[in-house]
Design an enzyme around this catalytic site. Sequence first.
Site, PDB file in Angstrom:
ATOM      1  N   ASP A  82     -52.379 118.231 -43.070  1.00 42.45           N
ATOM      2  CA  ASP A  82     -53.315 119.282 -42.679  1.00 42.45           C
ATOM      3  C   ASP A  82     -54.316 119.597 -43.800  1.00 42.45           C
ATOM      4  OD1 ASP A  82     -53.998 120.894 -40.522  1.00 42.45           O
ATOM      5  OD2 ASP A  82     -52.986 122.655 -41.348  1.00 42.45           O
ATOM      6  N   HIS A 215     -57.219 125.855 -34.718  1.00 38.32           N
ATOM      7  CA  HIS A 215     -56.545 126.302 -35.938  1.00 38.32           C
ATOM      8  C   HIS A 215     -56.332 127.810 -35.858  1.00 38.32           C
ATOM      9  CE1 HIS A 215     -56.853 122.758 -38.747  1.00 38.32           C
ATOM     10  NE2 HIS A 215     -57.455 122.328 -37.654  1.00 38.32           N
TER      11      HIS A 215
END
Length: 291
Positions: A82, A215
Site C-alpha cells: 500500500d 481509500h
Amino acid sequence: MSIVNAKEILIQAVEERYAVGAFNITNLVQMEGVVDAHIEMHAPLIIQTSVTPSKFLGQEVIPAIYQAIAETAPIPICLHLDHCREVDYCKSCADKGWTNIMIDASRLPFEENIQQTKEVVDYCHALGGISVEGELGTVSGVEDQIVVAEDVSQLCDPEQAMIFIEETGVDLLAPAIGTAHGVYKTANPKVDFDRFARISEMVNGKEVRVPLVVHGGTGLPENYVRKLVSLGGAKFNVSTDLKRTWIDAVYGYISENRDEYNPGKLDAHARKATKEKVKEWIAMFGSAGKA
Ligand SMILES: [Zn+2]
C-alpha cells in the site's frame, strides 16, 4: 484456493457491484484473523501491508507467510503493497512476491505521476502475474479532510483519469473523492459521490477496464460504504479500524487477565476480535459467498 493478483478478482466485483476488502495488517496473528473471517464467509481477500510494516516484518518473511496461507486457503488471496512512494521499493516487493503493488506518486505533478506509475506498471507486467494500483488526486490525512474535500483541485479529475489510465496502463485506480485516512472527525464526511460515479462510468461503463479503489474506509457511515460499492468501488481499503480493534482487544485482555502469562491466549483473543470486526466489513461490501 490460490495466490492471485488484485485485478483478476476485481473484474467480477465491478460487474456484480460488490467490493473486495483490502485489510491492512501489521503482524502475523492479525493476518490470520483477517483470513479466518474471509474463509468463514467465503469471500475473496486482499491483504495489505504498508511500507513500514513490510520492512519491520521483513520483505522475505511476509510473502513467505502469505504464500503458505494462500496456497492452502479455500479462497483467492492477494498480497498488496500500500502507498509506496519509491519506485525501486515497489519493484523489489514485486520481485519478492507481492501480487499487487501501489505506486503512490499522487503528490507529484501529473506528468511525473504518469511517468513513475508507468515505470512500475511496465516492470510488474514484465514479471507477470502482478497488477498495479495508481492514485490520482490526494487522499488526505484526517486533519486536512474538510479542507481537501472543499478544495476540488485536489480531487481526481475524470478527464485526467482517462489520460492517466491510457498513458500508464495501470490496472487499478484510486481516485481522490474526499475520503480520508485515519479517523473522520465529522459524522458526515464530504465524499464527492457524483465525481466517483462519473469516473466509474467513464472508466468502466462500457466494459470493465480499471477497477476503482476507495481509500479511507474507517469511519465512513455504512450507507456511504454501500453507496460507493454500488457506484463501482471494487477494492475497499480498511486500515485504522483494524489497528484500533487490535490495540483495544490486547489492552482489554491484559487489563482483565493481568496474571495470565500465556501469550497464546492473548493472541487467540486478538485474532478472534480481528475476525469479528472484519466480518462486519465483509457484510457491508457484499463479498460474502463470492469465493
Ligand atoms: Zn490509502
